[in-house]
Every structure is written in structure tokens, then in C-alpha cells.
Enzyme design. Structure first.
Site, PDB file in Angstrom:
ATOM      1  N   GLU A 191       0.845  -1.212   0.000  1.00  0.00           N
ATOM      2  CA  GLU A 191       0.000   0.000   0.000  1.00  0.00           C
ATOM      3  C   GLU A 191       0.876   1.257   0.000  1.00  0.00           C
ATOM      4  O   GLU A 191       0.478   2.292  -0.545  1.00  0.00           O
ATOM      5  CB  GLU A 191      -0.966   0.011   1.188  1.00  0.00           C
ATOM      6  CG  GLU A 191      -1.928  -1.179   1.255  1.00  0.00           C
ATOM      7  CD  GLU A 191      -3.174  -1.043   0.371  1.00  0.00           C
ATOM      8  OE1 GLU A 191      -3.203  -0.187  -0.534  1.00  0.00           O
ATOM      9  OE2 GLU A 191      -4.129  -1.823   0.599  1.00  0.00           O
ATOM     10  N   LYS A 233      -3.032  10.192   1.260  1.00  0.00           N
ATOM     11  CA  LYS A 233      -4.411   9.712   1.460  1.00  0.00           C
ATOM     12  C   LYS A 233      -5.300  10.858   1.957  1.00  0.00           C
ATOM     13  O   LYS A 233      -6.451  10.997   1.530  1.00  0.00           O
ATOM     14  CB  LYS A 233      -4.439   8.523   2.420  1.00  0.00           C
ATOM     15  CG  LYS A 233      -5.829   7.935   2.532  1.00  0.00           C
ATOM     16  CD  LYS A 233      -5.876   6.463   2.756  1.00  0.00           C
ATOM     17  CE  LYS A 233      -7.311   5.969   2.639  1.00  0.00           C
ATOM     18  NZ  LYS A 233      -7.486   4.562   2.939  1.00  0.00           N
ATOM     19  N   GLU A 243     -15.966   8.592  -2.382  1.00  0.00           N
ATOM     20  CA  GLU A 243     -15.540   7.959  -3.636  1.00  0.00           C
ATOM     21  C   GLU A 243     -16.521   8.150  -4.786  1.00  0.00           C
ATOM     22  O   GLU A 243     -16.977   7.193  -5.404  1.00  0.00           O
ATOM     23  CB  GLU A 243     -15.284   6.448  -3.412  1.00  0.00           C
ATOM     24  CG  GLU A 243     -14.423   5.839  -4.511  1.00  0.00           C
ATOM     25  CD  GLU A 243     -13.989   4.415  -4.210  1.00  0.00           C
ATOM     26  OE1 GLU A 243     -13.241   4.205  -3.242  1.00  0.00           O
ATOM     27  OE2 GLU A 243     -14.425   3.519  -4.943  1.00  0.00           O
ATOM     28  N   ARG A 247     -11.191   9.543  -5.373  1.00  0.00           N
ATOM     29  CA  ARG A 247     -10.801   8.572  -4.341  1.00  0.00           C
ATOM     30  C   ARG A 247     -10.548   7.182  -4.921  1.00  0.00           C
ATOM     31  O   ARG A 247      -9.778   6.400  -4.365  1.00  0.00           O
ATOM     32  CB  ARG A 247     -11.864   8.509  -3.238  1.00  0.00           C
ATOM     33  CG  ARG A 247     -11.430   7.573  -2.121  1.00  0.00           C
ATOM     34  CD  ARG A 247     -12.245   7.669  -0.868  1.00  0.00           C
ATOM     35  NE  ARG A 247     -11.701   6.726   0.092  1.00  0.00           N
ATOM     36  CZ  ARG A 247     -11.951   6.742   1.379  1.00  0.00           C
ATOM     37  NH1 ARG A 247     -12.741   7.649   1.893  1.00  0.00           N
ATOM     38  NH2 ARG A 247     -11.409   5.841   2.177  1.00  0.00           N
ATOM     39  N   ASN A 251      -7.565   2.693  -5.223  1.00  0.00           N
ATOM     40  CA  ASN A 251      -7.857   1.289  -5.538  1.00  0.00           C
ATOM     41  C   ASN A 251      -6.896   0.723  -6.589  1.00  0.00           C
ATOM     42  O   ASN A 251      -7.137  -0.360  -7.118  1.00  0.00           O
ATOM     43  CB  ASN A 251      -9.292   1.172  -6.041  1.00  0.00           C
ATOM     44  CG  ASN A 251     -10.174   0.352  -5.128  1.00  0.00           C
ATOM     45  OD1 ASN A 251     -10.676  -0.699  -5.529  1.00  0.00           O
ATOM     46  ND2 ASN A 251     -10.365   0.800  -3.901  1.00  0.00           N
ATOM     47  N   HIS A 254      -6.219  -2.981  -6.845  1.00  0.00           N
ATOM     48  CA  HIS A 254      -7.229  -3.670  -6.039  1.00  0.00           C
ATOM     49  C   HIS A 254      -8.255  -4.444  -6.866  1.00  0.00           C
ATOM     50  O   HIS A 254      -8.882  -5.362  -6.358  1.00  0.00           O
ATOM     51  CB  HIS A 254      -7.951  -2.670  -5.136  1.00  0.00           C
ATOM     52  CG  HIS A 254      -7.134  -2.225  -3.948  1.00  0.00           C
ATOM     53  ND1 HIS A 254      -5.939  -1.552  -4.080  1.00  0.00           N
ATOM     54  CD2 HIS A 254      -7.329  -2.367  -2.606  1.00  0.00           C
ATOM     55  CE1 HIS A 254      -5.443  -1.291  -2.875  1.00  0.00           C
ATOM     56  NE2 HIS A 254      -6.276  -1.781  -1.956  1.00  0.00           N
ATOM     57  N   HIS A 271      -4.164  -9.222   2.240  1.00  0.00           N
ATOM     58  CA  HIS A 271      -4.667  -8.152   1.360  1.00  0.00           C
ATOM     59  C   HIS A 271      -3.512  -7.455   0.627  1.00  0.00           C
ATOM     60  O   HIS A 271      -3.564  -7.265  -0.599  1.00  0.00           O
ATOM     61  CB  HIS A 271      -5.467  -7.144   2.184  1.00  0.00           C
ATOM     62  CG  HIS A 271      -5.905  -5.939   1.407  1.00  0.00           C
ATOM     63  ND1 HIS A 271      -6.837  -6.006   0.387  1.00  0.00           N
ATOM     64  CD2 HIS A 271      -5.514  -4.638   1.468  1.00  0.00           C
ATOM     65  CE1 HIS A 271      -7.004  -4.797  -0.131  1.00  0.00           C
ATOM     66  NE2 HIS A 271      -6.205  -3.947   0.503  1.00  0.00           N
TER      67      HIS A 271
HETATM   68  O1  LIG Z   1      -9.472   4.143   1.175  1.00  0.00           O
HETATM   69  C1  LIG Z   1      -9.720   3.822   0.015  1.00  0.00           C
HETATM   70  O2  LIG Z   1     -10.499   4.451  -0.691  1.00  0.00           O
HETATM   71  C2  LIG Z   1      -9.083   2.645  -0.580  1.00  0.00           C
HETATM   72  O3  LIG Z   1      -9.481   2.219  -1.646  1.00  0.00           O
HETATM   73  C3  LIG Z   1      -7.959   2.013   0.165  1.00  0.00           C
HETATM   74  C4  LIG Z   1      -7.759   0.538  -0.142  1.00  0.00           C
HETATM   75  O4  LIG Z   1      -6.387   0.258   0.020  1.00  0.00           O
HETATM   76  C5  LIG Z   1      -8.514  -0.368   0.825  1.00  0.00           C
HETATM   77  O5  LIG Z   1      -8.126  -1.704   0.583  1.00  0.00           O
HETATM   78  C6  LIG Z   1     -10.018  -0.258   0.726  1.00  0.00           C
HETATM   79  O6  LIG Z   1     -10.635  -0.899   1.783  1.00  0.00           O
HETATM   80  C7  LIG Z   1     -10.582  -0.830  -0.525  1.00  0.00           C
HETATM   81  O7  LIG Z   1     -11.851  -0.334  -0.659  1.00  0.00           O
HETATM   82  P1  LIG Z   1     -12.986  -0.945  -1.569  1.00  0.00           P
HETATM   83  O8  LIG Z   1     -13.981   0.146  -1.645  1.00  0.00           O
HETATM   84  O9  LIG Z   1     -12.376  -1.269  -2.896  1.00  0.00           O
HETATM   85  O10 LIG Z   1     -13.479  -2.162  -0.882  1.00  0.00           O
HETATM   86 ZN    ZN Z   2      -6.037  -1.848   0.136  1.00  0.00          ZN
END
Ligand SMILES: O=C(O)C(=O)C[C@@H](O)[C@H](O)[C@H](O)COP(=O)(O)O
Ligand code: ZN
Length: 366
Positions: A191, A233, A243, A247, A251, A254, A271
């Protein structure tokens, strides 16, 4: 001559009435100032796990005991596979069975799993009680404790049930990283690395130059990595708390990473490991879709491997990857949307032809 103590770094998160500070330094758990000024209440509930509680719970209880008449605790099993309804229920059961009220302060003492679940419990108990993040892993200090994403997993998708709910404070004691298993340290570095290509090219250069110090747990290097990650962040979340736009760049890696985690069964890959490998895949896609040069993908792969993270994904099968990624929260009308790098330090959302994604998966899985 002994090194001078590291100062307490404060990174503010500016969100109007939901604003709060991230405190970063060694020794914060035992510093009275870390715990001053939290919301007043008759009781606090510390949520931790079986790994972290024996190390730090009594120290946190002692500090909270100066401010709250009653301190309750709930200790959950450790691991991503326990970020589920059963653990969430255990927190809610504890709150109800101890007659916790609407002011009770929840304290998340642990890594991302504990932080996400405690935050979610805080969001829904009596429609919202205050909570504090005390992240004890690198991953939670640089990412998950900040920004208010709270959730549990569902067998069909990662973090599928949750809420945006901000903590009152984040207390990141760098000394807790001393006890972190090497695999968890590497997972946190994933991260940290993420923030470079999405937002700060100079930070990526710094990580490359200081990776050995980070792996050796040099406190000054870790302090800077946590600080810069949290600053980036804070800058992103301050613009887009829920988001609806920028934001999503957080991701990066991800979309593939969550597919690996869900496809393998939660807890098999950490993760951060899945995100590390997911960034290798997303970098490859950024190159194949353009305009990133091939050297970018090679650079990311080298750094992620050096950080002790997997760079080859599991062979789940292209169809299975696509199926899992279509459930992702960023997908729209069944179309997968990837966070891709557009220029060093700049990311955006893109769709990609399935055939190109299949090429990447062929290249990056075994
Ligand atoms: O804070 C965020 O926005 C992020 O996407 C941070 C990610 O590193 C984190 O794993 C987050 O929980 C992922 O979010 P998601 O909405 O894809 O479940
Ligand atoms: Zn993450």
C-alpha cells in the site's frame, strides 16, 4: 551517542465536522497525550484480536482507564477470513450485553481487519457511536485506518457490506511495527508503494532508494513512509470522502487484488500481497492500453518483488477473474473499471477489452 527521539507527526484529515488527526510516532500507546481530548463517555470498548491483544491490550486499557469509568474488551479470531458477520455480531453482542450507550467509544486495536470491522460496528450501533483507530500493522497505519472506509467481506466479494464512517483519531505507534511478522511488513509495503505511481513520482523514487531501510524497520524511514502515505491519502480523501471520483485512485491494484483474495478464499493471500500482485497486473494493463512505457511495468515488478511480495498471480482462469472483477464496486453495468496509470504520479479510471485483460492474466499468472 543515542539517536534523538522522533517527534510526533500529526497529519490532519480535513472533512469539516468529521475532521480528525493522525498521530504518528514511536511510543504513542504509552503517551498520555495520545489519549487526551477523545469524546467523553461512561465506557469504552476495545476491539482486538488473539494475536495483538496479548501484546498491547493491557497498555491501551491502562491509558483508557484514566478517561473512562468502564473499559470492556472483545478479542476476535485473527485473519481476513474472520472479517464477517460472525465477528461483527460478536462486537454488537458485546455492546448490547454490557449496556453500552450512544456515547460509548469503540477502540480498534489491530490491523486492517479489526479496524474495518470496528468502524462498521461503530457506524451501525445505535446508528453511530464514536471510534478511534489504533493501527498496529504497517498496512493499517498507511492506509486502512485512515479515510473512513469500514466493511466486512461477503463470500461473493471483498468489503461488500459496509459504510463510510470516520474515526475520531488515528494513533499510529511505530513501535508496534517491531512485532510485525515479515510477511505482514511486506503486505503493508504494497500500500505504501501504491501511493507513488498514483500521486507522487518522487515518493516512488524515495521508496526505491529506501526499501532496504524499510525492510530493516529503520524507524526514521518507517516514520516518513507512514507520514507521506497518510498525507497523500488525506489529500485524496479530503477531496472525495465517499468515492464519487478521485478517491477511486486509491484502488490501484485492487481490482485484480480483490479477485485474487475472493477467488483464493479470504486469508489465503494477505490483502497487501494481493494488492502487490494486482499492481503488477494493473501496471501491465497500463502499458498494454497505453500510454505507459514497458519500462514502467518492469520497474513496478522489480520493486514489488524486492518488497517481498508475490508478482505472479494464481491461475484462477480468465473467466473466473473476469466474473469476480465484474462484482467489484467500481464496475458499472457489468463493465469492469480499472485504476490505471496515465503518467508517473497520475492515475485514472479506464475500461479495457476483455482480450487485453486476458493477455495480462496470461502474462502474470502461473
Ligand atoms: O481508502 C480507500 O479508498 C481505498 O481504496 C484504500 C484501499 O487500500 C482499501 O483496501 C479499501 O478498503 C478498498 O476499498 P474498496 O472500496 O475497494 O473495498
Ligand atoms: Zn487496500
Amino acid at each position: 551517542m543515542s539517536a534523538s527521539p522522533l517527534p510526533v507527526i500529526t497529519v490532519p484529515i480535513a472533512l469539516d465536522e468529521r475532521s480528525y488527526d493522525i498521530l504518528i510516532a514511536p511510543g504513542l500507546l504509552d503517551a498520555a497525550s495520545s489519549w487526551q481530548g477523545l469524546p467523553k463517555a461512561a465506557s469504552a470498548l476495545i476491539v482486538s484480536n488473539e494475536t495483538v491483544a496479548p501484546l498491547y491490550l493491557e497498555r491501551v486499557r491502562a491509558q483508557l482507564g484514566r478517561h473512562y469509568a468502564r473499559i470492556e474488551t472483545v478479542v476476535l479470531p485473527d485473519g481476513e477470513q474472520h472479517k464477517d458477520w460472525a465477528s461483527l455480531n460478536a462486537i454488537i453482542d458485546k455492546l448490547l450485553s454490557t449496556a453500552s450507550d450512544r456515547k460509548t467509544v469503540l477502540v480498534a486495536l489491530g490491523g486492517g481487519v479489526i479496524g474495518d470491522m470496528t468502524g462498521f460496528a461503530a457506524a451501525i450501533y445505535m446508528r453511530g457511536v464514536p471510534f478511534v483507530q489504533v493501527p498496529t500493522t504497517l498496512l493499517s497505519q498507511v492506509d486502512s485506518s485512515v479515510g473512513g472506509k469500514t466493511a466486512i467481506n461477503h463470500p461473493l466479494g471483498k468489503n461488500m457490506v459496509g459504510a463510510f464512517y470516520q474515526p475520531q483519531r488515528v494513533i499510529a505507534d511505530l513501535d508496534t511495527l517491531d512485532t510485525l511478522p515479515p510477511r505482514e511488513l511486506s503486505a503493508g509495503l504494497a500500500e505504501v508503494i501504491k501511493y507513488g505511481p498514483i500521486a507522487d513520482a518522487a515518493f516512488l523514487d524515495w521508496i526505491e532508494a529506501n526499501l532496504n531501510a524499510l525492510l530493516a524497520r529503520d524507524k526514521a524511514a518507517l516514520a516518513y513512509a507512514v507520514q507521506r502515505s497518510c498525507e497523500i491519502k488525506a489529500w485524496v480523501v479530503g477531496q472525495d470522502e465517499r468515492e464519487s471520483g478521485i478517491r477511486a485512485i486509491l484502488n490501484f491494484g485492487h481490482t485484480f487484488g480483490h479477485a485474487i483474495e475472493t477467488g483464493m478464499g479470504y486469508g489465503e493471500w494477505l490483502h497487501g500481497e494481493a494488492v502487490g500482485c494486482g499492481m503488477v497486473m494493473a501496471a501491465e494493463l497500463s502499458v498494454r492500453l497505453g500510454p505507459m512505457p514497458a519500462e514502467f511495468a518492469a520497474r513496478m515488478r522489480r520493486l514489488i518483488e524486492r518488497a517481498g511480495l508475490p508478482v505472479v498471480g494464481p491461475k484462477l482462469g480468465t473467466e473466473r477473474y473476469l466474473e469476480l472483477m465484474r462484482v467489484d464496486k467500481k464496475a458499472e453495468g457489468g463493465e469492469i473499471r480499472f485504476v490505471l496509470i496515465e503518467a508517473m504520479g497520475r492515475a485514472g479510471m479506464h475500461s479495457a477489452p476483455d482480450a487485453l485483460v486476458a493477455e495480462v492474466l496470461d502474462h502474470c499468472t502461473a
